[in-house]
Design an enzyme around this catalytic site. Sequence first.
Site, mmCIF file in Angstrom:
data_model
loop_
_atom_site.group_PDB
_atom_site.id
_atom_site.type_symbol
_atom_site.label_atom_id
_atom_site.label_comp_id
_atom_site.label_asym_id
_atom_site.label_seq_id
_atom_site.Cartn_x
_atom_site.Cartn_y
_atom_site.Cartn_z
ATOM 1 N N HIS A 1 10.938 -18.304 -1.864
ATOM 2 C CA HIS A 1 11.532 -19.128 -0.813
ATOM 3 C C HIS A 1 11.473 -20.579 -1.252
ATOM 4 O O HIS A 1 10.414 -21.052 -1.688
ATOM 5 C CB HIS A 1 10.781 -18.938 0.508
ATOM 6 C CG HIS A 1 11.571 -19.421 1.682
ATOM 7 N ND1 HIS A 1 11.787 -20.760 1.923
ATOM 8 C CD2 HIS A 1 12.230 -18.746 2.656
ATOM 9 C CE1 HIS A 1 12.546 -20.884 3.013
ATOM 10 N NE2 HIS A 1 12.823 -19.666 3.468
ATOM 11 N N ASP B 1 0.816 -1.227 0.000
ATOM 12 C CA ASP B 1 0.000 0.000 0.000
ATOM 13 C C ASP B 1 0.850 1.278 0.000
ATOM 14 O O ASP B 1 0.535 2.234 -0.700
ATOM 15 C CB ASP B 1 -0.935 0.009 1.220
ATOM 16 C CG ASP B 1 -1.749 -1.270 1.328
ATOM 17 O OD1 ASP B 1 -2.202 -1.766 0.283
ATOM 18 O OD2 ASP B 1 -1.916 -1.780 2.454
ATOM 19 N N ARG C 1 18.997 -18.484 -1.948
ATOM 20 C CA ARG C 1 17.615 -18.892 -2.199
ATOM 21 C C ARG C 1 17.237 -18.928 -3.674
ATOM 22 O O ARG C 1 16.448 -19.776 -4.095
ATOM 23 C CB ARG C 1 16.658 -17.957 -1.443
ATOM 24 C CG ARG C 1 16.727 -18.173 0.041
ATOM 25 C CD ARG C 1 15.834 -17.200 0.797
ATOM 26 N NE ARG C 1 15.933 -17.474 2.226
ATOM 27 C CZ ARG C 1 15.352 -16.732 3.157
ATOM 28 N NH1 ARG C 1 14.634 -15.674 2.820
ATOM 29 N NH2 ARG C 1 15.479 -17.042 4.425
#
Lengths: 545, 252
Positions: A233, A212, A270
């Site tokens: 992930h 937002d 990752r």
Amino acid sequence: MVDVLVIGSGGAGLVAAIAAKESGASVTLVGKSFPTRSQTSMAQGGINAAMGNVEEDSVEAHISDTLKSSQGLSSEASVRTMCEEASAAILWLDSIGVPFSRTQAGKISQRRLGGASGIRACYAQDYTGLKILHTLYDQSLKMGIETLNEHFLLNYIIEGEKDARYSCGATFLNIRTGEVVEIRAKSVIVATGGYGSLFHGFTTNSTASTGDGAAAALRAGAKLSDMEFVQFHPTALKSSALLISESARGAGGYLLNAQKERFTDELSSRDIVARAIADEIEKSGEVYLDIRHLGETFIDHELPQERKLAIAYEGLDPVIDLIPIKPVAHYTMGGVDVDETSMSCIAGLFAAGEAANQKVHGANRLGGNSLLELLVFGRQAGKNAALYAKTAPVFTAQSEQIIKDREYIQTLREAAVTMDFYEKRASLGKNFYGSAGIKRNEKRLEELLKSVQQLQEELPLMGAQDKSLVYNTNLVEFLEFTNMIELSQCLLLGAISRKESRGAHYREDAPARNDEAYGGHTLCWKEGGELHVELGEKTNEKGKG
Amino acid sequence: MKISIKRYSSENEPSAQSAEYRLELENITLLEALNAIKTKIDPSLSFTAGCRSGVCGSCAVRVNGTEELACGYKLSDGDLIEPLGNLPVLRDLVVDTQKMLKFNALARAWSSSNSENQLLLPEQVESNELQSDCILCGACYSACPVYAVNEEFLGPFALTRVWRYVSDGREQDVREKIEAVQSQGIWDCTLCNLCVPVCPQGIAPKQDISMLRGKSGVMGFMDPNFAAGMSFSFGGGPDFGSPSGLKSPGTS
């Protein structure tokens, strides 16, 4: 008029509010929910600091690992600041009562996470984020920080002209009453979190991570950067997309394919592990996390939440079962572009935490660096906003923003709804995961962009079917959806422009990294209602945006 | 599967009414059901949720009268879903959370003064590890019967939080913390145990309150009801060391 208005009451917002208050400023902290309900509660693995409590480590090694993982897209100066401040940040958390797990010698315990050359992550079981967040919240109560909950950010109040624009507060929808209100301030800190919810149904994030503050910054004319960089992930539960911490692999957990064979180095960064898993799922159909060999005692002691989640949501017990997993969206590296003082290109508009791009994670964030970032730079943003507020120009005239926003909310209340945004939100998430996810190519990105632009045009047909004033979550979710539509275009334009592969941004049609053409940050801003995207010059210093 | 949800809206349905929903889904969590109803049947249904995994504490409700996290509860046919108790309902399943959270500040549930860089053994940390697992979902608050007679009771989660800090080996100002929970606090609990089974994190506020009572006794505080009885029966006899600086939270 308050000195510092902090928007977003998760980890970054709380740290910023505490720091601003300690600097002598008057502070109001505003959030759309409650502080302890924020995304920070979901951080599990740990927080990096080269304290060397378990084995020898150094700040230089932490810097080097972070730079390496960022794939040339971070600012060395920012990374250095973060890593140098890390131990002091941990000691501060210790001083306010964070219950870190301990070594036999009584020191704060540390464990290994992916991409780290040392045993570096301080932790509190696998509830690190939860316990840090709650302790910060308790400190905010102790300090009497004025907190306004259940207020949804609509827009920043901006005064001044093109090259001298000032942030002077913000407008909010009071969720409890349906009123549109304004809070005037000398400076504003955006700490509203990331935009992972774009991948609705395919993310570890809370449903509230809808970017937002970044979307409002875009509307206000600020610059966003590196929006195409979304971290996936490697290990989320297959059916529910809930996170299983990297510490499970750090402790020696294996990744197995359908044939129950290991196929990759479990402790690479990752981006690499997530791609390896995606490839393996394509090939063999299934990938499992195996932590059975770690034993029940260890699992209950160090990974209690993981066991609980696997049992509750997959019906499987990691002590005796293999856990089916898949990579899902987890962290958004892009955000409000800020300079070395944490300020955006609008004077007095600061940003911190996942909402900001402080350029410490670059193309791929290291596990254990996000909690650290929100502490170090949340603190910096709080201090700098307090300092800025001392000499900030004060605008007292009635702002037009609140009038516009009242009209907009009123329009939404009166509009007939002919199209269901919930259905669009679900398909948007699925399409983003498929086409703008772990592997991307130009053709599918372009198709997705077209469909998002179509959604943008159809927004007036959607809106909230619920017309009530009090606790209208249908309206709030629609406003969040419009924010996601805005940010999704920034993500796609960035991903299309960046015709190379780097960290989490992987292009099948351009699998190599190309420093010559794409060594700089991607900037995105709105001008005359149009979105602009520009790839900056390659630089290892912080782009001022 | 058929479930009922108690609905209330000050604008549209001034008196709470049960609404029935038929779902073509099996083996789902209550949160999945609420989302399905909101996105496919009735977008006006109001509830709060966040992490889906039991750590953000947003989605506690009552199912057939017992507190549950919507994200962790597997739905059964015929379940009745209601908002948490002891709190004003804002709309449908959304309650006035603000009202219960104010007790954290009143109980001074924070670290008052920690020694710096102190060594703590693993067993010291583990002894109160559970208390800091609290997610402030309000389940214990909803189940507490004391609120029927005393709206100002500091309550189970705030007192568990205080015990967390009091029992922390780093805390230097235990007395300040103990003083803050004497009035409207530990002695007002009836030790009925209703807060214990409803905690989704397995915390036992009742035990923590008992620990705070023990600590208070050691520090010379006592149950004011008992103390009043004592002074009556002993006619103001020997002073057993009445607590110094006993103050209500508002004045300290």
